[in-house]
Write a protein that holds these residues in place. Structure first.
Motif, short mmCIF file in Angstrom:
data_model
loop_
_atom_site.label_atom_id
_atom_site.label_comp_id
_atom_site.label_asym_id
_atom_site.label_seq_id
_atom_site.Cartn_x
_atom_site.Cartn_y
_atom_site.Cartn_z
N UNK A 153 -17.64 3.24 -3.40
CA UNK A 153 -17.40 4.70 -3.39
C UNK A 153 -16.12 5.03 -2.63
N UNK A 154 -15.96 4.40 -1.44
CA UNK A 154 -14.77 4.67 -0.63
C UNK A 154 -13.51 4.23 -1.38
N UNK A 155 -13.59 3.08 -2.05
CA UNK A 155 -12.45 2.56 -2.81
C UNK A 155 -12.02 3.58 -3.86
N UNK A 156 -12.99 4.11 -4.60
CA UNK A 156 -12.67 5.09 -5.64
C UNK A 156 -12.10 6.37 -5.04
N UNK A 157 -12.69 6.81 -3.92
CA UNK A 157 -12.20 8.02 -3.26
C UNK A 157 -10.75 7.84 -2.82
N UNK A 158 -10.44 6.66 -2.24
CA UNK A 158 -9.08 6.40 -1.77
C UNK A 158 -8.10 6.36 -2.95
N UNK A 159 -8.52 5.71 -4.04
CA UNK A 159 -7.64 5.66 -5.22
C UNK A 159 -7.37 7.07 -5.73
N UNK A 160 -8.43 7.88 -5.78
CA UNK A 160 -8.25 9.26 -6.27
C UNK A 160 -7.31 10.06 -5.38
N UNK A 161 -7.32 9.71 -4.08
CA UNK A 161 -6.45 10.43 -3.13
C UNK A 161 -5.04 9.84 -3.11
N UNK A 162 -4.82 8.82 -3.95
CA UNK A 162 -3.47 8.25 -4.03
C UNK A 162 -3.15 7.27 -2.91
N UNK A 163 -4.18 6.76 -2.23
CA UNK A 163 -3.93 5.80 -1.14
C UNK A 163 -3.84 4.39 -1.73
N UNK A 164 -2.82 3.63 -1.30
CA UNK A 164 -2.67 2.25 -1.76
C UNK A 164 -3.65 1.38 -0.98
N UNK A 209 3.20 -6.10 8.61
CA UNK A 209 4.19 -5.30 7.86
C UNK A 209 4.32 -3.91 8.44
N UNK A 210 5.54 -3.39 8.55
CA UNK A 210 5.69 -1.96 8.83
C UNK A 210 5.10 -1.19 7.64
N UNK A 211 4.57 -0.01 7.90
CA UNK A 211 3.93 0.73 6.81
C UNK A 211 4.88 0.97 5.64
N UNK A 212 6.18 1.11 5.94
CA UNK A 212 7.15 1.44 4.89
C UNK A 212 7.25 0.37 3.80
N UNK A 213 6.92 -0.88 4.13
CA UNK A 213 7.07 -1.95 3.14
C UNK A 213 5.81 -2.79 2.94
N UNK A 214 4.72 -2.42 3.59
CA UNK A 214 3.46 -3.16 3.40
C UNK A 214 3.05 -3.05 1.95
N UNK A 215 2.49 -4.12 1.37
CA UNK A 215 2.10 -4.02 -0.04
C UNK A 215 1.07 -2.92 -0.27
N UNK A 216 0.13 -2.80 0.66
CA UNK A 216 -0.88 -1.72 0.61
C UNK A 216 -0.95 -1.06 1.97
N UNK A 217 -1.40 0.19 1.99
CA UNK A 217 -1.55 0.86 3.27
C UNK A 217 -2.78 0.34 4.00
N UNK A 218 -3.85 0.08 3.23
CA UNK A 218 -5.11 -0.33 3.86
C UNK A 218 -5.74 -1.48 3.11
N UNK A 219 -6.46 -2.32 3.86
CA UNK A 219 -7.27 -3.38 3.25
C UNK A 219 -8.72 -3.07 3.55
N UNK A 220 -9.48 -2.87 2.50
CA UNK A 220 -10.89 -2.52 2.63
C UNK A 220 -11.73 -3.78 2.50
#
Ligand code: ATP
Ligand code: MG
Length: 410
Positions: free
Chosen positions: A338-349, A315-326
């Motif tokens: 911990x990283x998951x929570x940090x990313x959520x707090x930073x507004x990362x999908x 997916x191009x970033x513009x339409x990917x369901x999430x930006x990152x898969x952890x």
């Protein structure tokens, strides 16, 4: 979101009845489910991507002055009889109620938007006007195939414009054409523009926007040196002819999928529904209309046809369901949480594959779903995180702080 909780998880095999890559990958990765030929459910992943496509289309339609509305899908037969569509449009779904009344399911909305516009188009001061919606269409297509490329129920952005004169229509038509090219670019697609003869009721010229793909149903001729492109159905040219625009190359044939079009409707519908306004000379006049379609669900399929490899979707970033898969592997569970929570707090999908599966199964799922960045945390990565783009092989070890900084950069 945690993958363990996601409805419609990636499947280990592709569906047996899939005739195209988009059908195969979208079902296997968990974006859609087929109810019957040409009719699909969009899962949480699929809806995230579709919503992003909708919002890109929406922002560009708003930018050219379109006003969003939402019209009904169930139409009285009278509107379709007024324009002749009731008898002439073969894809129109018709229903009869239990009291014997006839209805149609919306296959397009000229028949609805034009009588609506009567209420607010009174004078030249009310023009130009452009109304659009992003909504489902129903068409009794003979062959619903190629996954979500040709549906019997599919989504379209359809805009309708009303103008005082041809010059104002031409200006707007060009603005919408440019907006369409911006939309395709933002969606990670390259669209070629063909000039084609108009729809059912007009001989005027129109544009079709085509993306080259073997899964498409249109045959086009194009030049690989310049922008020249025609639909073979109407072409005066042949394969191997010198390009009529640049003359520097010869025309090639290709399969393409139509991802949008713009039509000059002239005064057909304004006359059918007696929509008139008082012009600058105090005379009664009929507005000139245009219509502008974009197949939002077809585009989702075309993106998959164009952007995939043997492991899954890119997916191009513009339409990917999430930006990152952890991905958390054994020994990395606490650091991953911990990283998951940090990313959520930073507004990362972020989609966290927190399932109890082998590393191989989790890597395969990440490649299949196709989010742009893969992050891995394990006993081996220690207090670092492995970063890898879906579209390239190299990996990097970064600190969580660096990860957050990269993912929130723009
Ligand atoms: P096609 O030639 O592919 O049937 P069309 O000329 O009927 O398209 P329009 O009625 O103008 O298309 O619809 C506008 C857009 O909606 C098309 O450019 C295409 O992207 C999309 N579209 C049309 N029909 C379908 C369908 N059956 N399934 C999915 N998308 C469609
Ligand atoms: Mg059609």
């Amino acid at each position: 979101m945690k993958l363990s909780q996601l409805a419609f998880k990636p499947l280990s095999t592709a569906p047996a009845n899939a005739d195209t890559i988009n059908h195969q990958l979208l079902v296997q990765a968990g974006f859609v489910r087929q109810l019957m030929a040409g009719v699909y459910t969009y899962s949480p992943l699929g809806l995230r991507t579709l919503n992003k496509i909708r919002n890109i289309v929406r922002s560009e339609m708003n930018a050219v002055g379109g006003q969003e509305i939402l019209m009904p899908s169930l139409h009285p037969s009278a509107n379709w009889k007024t324009t002749g569509g009731w008898d002439s449009i073969d894809v129109l779904f018709k229903l009869e109620s239990r009291t014997g009344k006839d209805y149609a399911l919306g296959q397009s909305h000229e028949e609805i938007v034009t009588p609506l516009a009567k209420e607010f188009i009174r004078s030249y001061r009310d023009l130009p006007l452009a109304l659009y919606q992003i909504h489902w269409k129903f068409r009794d297509e003979l062959r619903a195939k190629s996954g979500i490329l040709r549906g019997r129920e599919f989504e379209m952005k359809d805009m309708y414009s009303f103008h005082e004169n041809q010059a104002d229509f031409d200006r707007f038509y060009q603005e919408v054409k440019d907006a369409y090219l911006r939309i395709y670019k933002r969606l990670g697609l390259v669209a070629k523009v063909t000039e084609a003869s108009g729809g059912n009721f007009t001989k005027k010229v129109s544009y079709e926007f085509m993306v080259l793909t073997d899964a498409g149903e249109d045959d086009i001729y194009y030049c690989d040196n310049c922008d020249f492109c025609v639909n073979s159905e109407i072409a005066k040219q042949h394969v191997g002819d010198d390009c009529p625009h640049c003359g520097k190359s010869v025309l090639q044939a290709a399969k393409a999928s139509e991802v949008g079009n713009v039509f000059d409707l002239g005064q057909k519908y304004s006359k059918d529904f007696e929509v008139t306004y008082t012009d600058r000379n105090g005379q009664k006049a009929y507005p000139i209309m245009g219509c502008y379609g974009i197949g939002t669900t077809r585009i989702m399929g075309v993106i998959v046809e164009k952007l995939h490899d043997d492991k899954g979707i890119l997916w191009p970033e513009s339409v990917a369901p999430f930006k990152a898969q952890l991905i958390s592997l054994r020994g990395g569970e606490t650091a991953a949480a911990e990283l998951y929570q940090t990313l959520l707090n930073a507004g990362v999908e972020v989609l966290w594959d927190d399932r109890d599966l082998t590393p191989g199964a989790k890597f395969a799922a990440a490649d299949l779903i196709g989010n742009p960045i893969r992050l891995v945390v394990s006993a081996k990565t220690g207090d670092k995180v492995e970063w890898k783009a879906r579209s390239s092989e190299p990996t990097e070890l970064l600190t969580p702080t660096e990860i957050v900084a990269r993912l929130t950069k723009n």
